[in-house]
Design a protein around this motif. Structure first.
Motif: not given
Ligand SMILES: Cc1cc2nc3c(=O)[nH]c(=O)nc-3n(C[C@H](O)[C@H](O)[C@H](O)COP(=O)(O)OP(=O)(O)OC[C@H]3O[C@@H](n4cnc5c(N)ncnc54)[C@H](O)[C@@H]3O)c2cc1C
Lengths: 247, 321
Positions: B206, B208, B232, B234, B246, B265, B267, B269, B286, B289, B302, B304
Motif C-alpha cells: 500500500g 505505506g 491497494s 491508491p 489493484h 491501512s 480500509a 473497500q 501503526d 491500523a 516499519d 522497510f
C-alpha cells in the motif's frame, strides 16, 4: 453513433452490510446509494469522452429498477449523457435484467453498449454477457481500454496473465473496468442540466427469472490477530509454517 | 450429466480448471450422475490425465475457428454442445474466461446461473448455491429454479482433488461453429508473472511503501514465496503498480491461502476484496491500523525493516526444511 450505458444502483462502499426479514433481505436502513462504481467511473465516463470527441454521439443511460433508482440515474445524467430510461422493475435476477435491456436495445438500435464489469453488491458479472447473447452481438469482458475509428472499435481486454487487443466492426457489448477511463466529479453545470434531461419510464416486458436469493449470511468473525514482535520475524515464519500451514 | 468447461491457454490446462473439474466431479457424485469435460480447440497437453480428477470423458470440438477466443462464438458452441450431450449442470471457473462465457450460455439455454460460487450446491430441497456477495463482505444462498443449471466456481474456493487411478477418454463432438466478428490483433503477456486470482500466496503493498522505487523488498518477498503481487487502490491510481494488481471492492477480488498486506491501512473497500483469504498477515507501523482487526497474524513495525528480515527468515526456513 448511439451508445447505451447500463447503470446500476448499489449501496455505498462503506455501507453496513446487514440483513433483515430472517436474513432474506438486505437491510437498507441508513444505506446511502451510489452508482455502481464500474458503471460510473469507467463505462459512463468513457461514453462521455467519446461524445466530447464527437458531439454527434448520442448517449442513453438505462437502469432497470424501481422508483428509488431515480436519484441514481439523475446523478449519472449530471455527469453526462443525453437521456435516461428506467425500466420499472425489480432487478434481482440477472437474466431478467438483461432481457429488459435487450428489449430496449432492440428498438433503440445502439451501436455500442457499455456495462460495468460487475456490480459491487451481487458481484454477478453476468448482465453484459447475457445481454450480448440475447442480442447475438460480440461480447468483450473485463475491458481495460476502448476506442473507435470509423466503424472499427479497438478494445483491450484482460485475460489470464495478460491482455488481448482486438478489433471489431459491429455493435458490441463491452464490460468496463479500471483503465477504460478516469473517475470524474460532477460539476454544478452538469447537475443543473441533469434536471431538464428527459427520463423516460418504461414498463417491463415479459421475461423469465432463472434464480432467486434464498438467504444471506455474514462471514464468521476472525478469532483475533496474533501479534509477533518486529524483532522476531522467525516466530511469524514458524507460525505460518506450523500453525497456519500457509507456507 | 455434469459438464465442466475445460479452459486452456498456451496449450495448458490451468489450476482454476482443475478446481472446476474437481468441483464438477463432486457435484456429479452428489447428484448420482457422470461428469464430463468440454474442450473447445486443441491442446498439446495429454488430456487423458485429467481422469485423475475423476473426469470420465472429454468432449472435444476441434473446429479451426476455435483457435482464437471469441466469446460470442464460444458461447453459442458451448450452448449447442451442452444441449447435444444432454448436460443438466454446467460448471465453469469464474476466472477471466468463465466471466466471458458463463453468462452468455446461461442466456441461450435459459439455465439459471450462479457466479462466484464458493461451495457445493445444497440439493436437500431444490438446488441452492452459496456465493460471495458485497465483494466478500457477505454470502448469498441462491436458488436456481430452471431445469439446467450453471455454476461458475470462484478460483481458490474449491480444492483440487486428484489421484484417481483413471484416465479420461476423448470423444470428438460435431458442432457447426459460426465464425465470429472479433479479430485479435495483439497479445501482451505479463511474462513470468503468477496469476493474481489463482495464486496460493499474494503479497500486497500500500501507500505505506511510499513510492514505486521501494517495491523491491516486496518483490523479493513475493519471489521467495512464489507469490503473486497486488496493491491497494491508491497505489494503482498513482501508477506505482499496474492497474491489474489493484485488489479490493473496486478491483480484483482474491481469496488466496495467504495474503500478506504491507503498508496497507485496511480500509473497508480494500478488506472487501481480500477478506476471503484463508490467512491474513498484516505488516504496518501503526498499531491502530484497521487491518489488524481483520488479520490472523500481525507485526507492528516499519515495513522497510521487517520485510527484508522476513524474506531472510523464510529463506532460512526453506534451507533447513
Ligand atoms: C468507492 C470507493 C472504492 C474504493 N475501492 C478500493 C479498492 O477496491 N481497493 C482499495 O485498496 N481501496 C479502495 N478504496 C480506497 C480506500 O478507501 C483506501 O483509501 C485505500 O485502500 C487506502 O490505501 P492504502 O492502505 O494503501 O493507503 P493508506 O490508507 O494511506 O494507508 C497506508 C498505511 O501504511 C502504513 N505505513 C506507512 N508507512 C509505513 C511503513 N514504513 N511501514 C509499515 N507501514 C507503513 C500506515 O500506517 C497506513 O496504515 C476505495 C474508496 C472508495 C471511496
Amino acid at each position: 453513433m448511439k451508445i447505451l450505458v447500463c447503470i446500476s444502483k448499489t449501496p455505498d462502499t462503506t455501507a453496513k452490510i446487514a440483513f433483515t426479514d430472517g436474513a432474506k433481505k438486505f437491510d437498507e436502513a441508513g444505506v446511502q446509494w451510489i452508482i455502481n462504481p464500474y458503471d460510473e467511473w469507467y463505462a459512463l465516463v468513457r461514453a462521455i469522452e467519446l461524445k466530447e470527441k464527437d458531439p454527434s454521439v448520442i448517449i442513453h443511460l438505462l437502469t432497470v429498477g424501481l422508483a428509488d433508482a431515480e436519484p441514481i440515474i439523475r446523478k449519472a445524467l449530471a455527469l453526462g449523457g443525453d437521456e435516461a430510461i428506467r425500466v420499472n422493475a425489480d432487478s434481482s435476477d440477472s437474466y431478467y435484467v438483461a432481457a429488459q435491456i435487450a428489449a430496449v436495445a432492440n428498438t433503440e438500435k445502439y451501436d455500442l453498449i457499455f456495462t460495468g464489469k460487475e456490480t459491487i453488491d451481487y458481484n454477478g458479472a453476468s448482465v453484459g454477457g447475457m445481454l450480448a447473447a440475447i442480442l447475438d452481438t460480440p461480447y468483450l469482458s473485463l475491458v481495460t481500454s476502448y476506442s473507435i475509428e470509423g466503424n472499427t472499435s479497438t478494445i483491450t481486454r484482460e485475460i489470464e496473465g495478460g491482455e488481448e487487443v482486438l478489433t471489431v466492426n459491429s455493435t458490441v457489448v463491452v464490460s468496463c473496468q479500471k483503465g477504460v477511463a478516469e473517475q470524474r466529479i460532477p460539476n454544478m453545470r452538469g447537475i443543473m442540466a441533469a434536471r431538464t434531461k428527459p427520463l423516460k419510464v418504461l414498463e417491463p416486458s415479459t421475461a423469465d427469472t432463472l434464480t432467486s436469493i434464498e438467504s444471506f449470511e455474514l462471514p464468521a468473525p476472525k478469532a483475533g490477530v496474533k501479534l509477533v514482535s518486529a524483532d522476531n520475524v522467525e516466530e511469524l515464519v514458524k507460525l505460518l509454517h506450523e500453525e497456519a500451514k500457509a507456507i | 450429466m455434469v459438464l465442466v468447461y475445460i479452459d486452456h491457454q498456451d496449450n495448458q490446462i490451468k489450476k482454476s480448471t482443475l478446481e472446476a473439474i474437481s468441483y464438477g466431479a463432486a457435484v456429479a457424485a452428489q447428484l448420482g450422475t457422470e461428469v464430463h469435460g468440454l474442450l473447445l480447440g486443441t491442446v498439446t497437453e495429454d488430456i487423458s490425465t485429467l481422469g485423475q480428477y475423476n473426469l470420465k470423458n472429454i468432449y472435444q470440438i476441434s473446429d479451426a475457428s476455435l483457435s482464437n477466443f471469441d466469446a460470442q462464438v464460444f458461447v453459442k458452441t458451448i450452448a449447442a454442445a451442452a444441449t447435444k450431450v444432454g448436460a443438466t449442470t454446467l460448471v465453469f471457473s469464474h476466472n477471466q474466461t468463465g466471466k466471458a462465457l458463463s453468462a452468455g450460455v446461461s442466456a441461450l439455454l435459459k439455465a439459471g446461473l450462479v457466479t462466484g460460487a464458493i461451495a457445493l450446491p445444497n440439493t436437500s430441497a431444490g438446488f441452492v448455491v452459496k456465493k460471495s456477495v458485497f465483494s466478500g463482505k457477505a454470502f448469498a444462498n441462491v436458488s436456481i429454479t430452471t431445469a439446467v443449471k450453471i455454476i461458475a466456481i470462484s478460483p481458490n474456493s474449491y480444492k483440487v482433488v486428484g489421484g484417481a487411478a483413471t484416465t479420461a477418454t476423448t470423444t470428438p463432438l460435431e458442432i457447426t461453429v459460426t465464425p465470429g466478428q472479433v479479430k485479435i490483433t495483439a497479445l501482451n503477456k505479463t511474462s513470468g508473472e503468477i496469476s493474481l486470482t489463482e495464486a496460493d500466496i499474494v503479497v500486497s503493498g500500500g501507500r505505506g511503501l511510499k513510492g514505486p522505487e521501494n517495491w523491491g523488498i516486496l518483490l523479493d518477498l513475493a519471489k521467495e514465496l512464489g507469490a503473486a503481487t497486488a496493491c491497494s487502490r491508491p497505489v494503482g491510481d498513482a501508477h506505482w503498480r499496474p492497474h491489474h494488481e489493484h485488489v479490493g471492492q473496486t478491483g480484483v477480488q482474491v481469496a488466496p491461502n495467504l495474503y500478506i498486506a504491507i503498508g496497507i491501512s485496511g480500509a473497508i473497500q480494500h478488506l472487501a476484496g481480500v477478506n476471503r483469504s484463508k490467512t491474513i498477515v498484516v505488516i504496518n507501523k501503526d498499531p491502530e491500523a484497521p487491518f489488524f482487526k481483520a488479520a490472523d497474524y500481525g507485526i507492528v513495525g516499519d515495513a522497510f525493516e521487517v520485510v527484508p528480515k522476513l524474506t531472510e527468515a523464510i529463506k532460512k526456513m526453506k534451507a533447513s526444511a
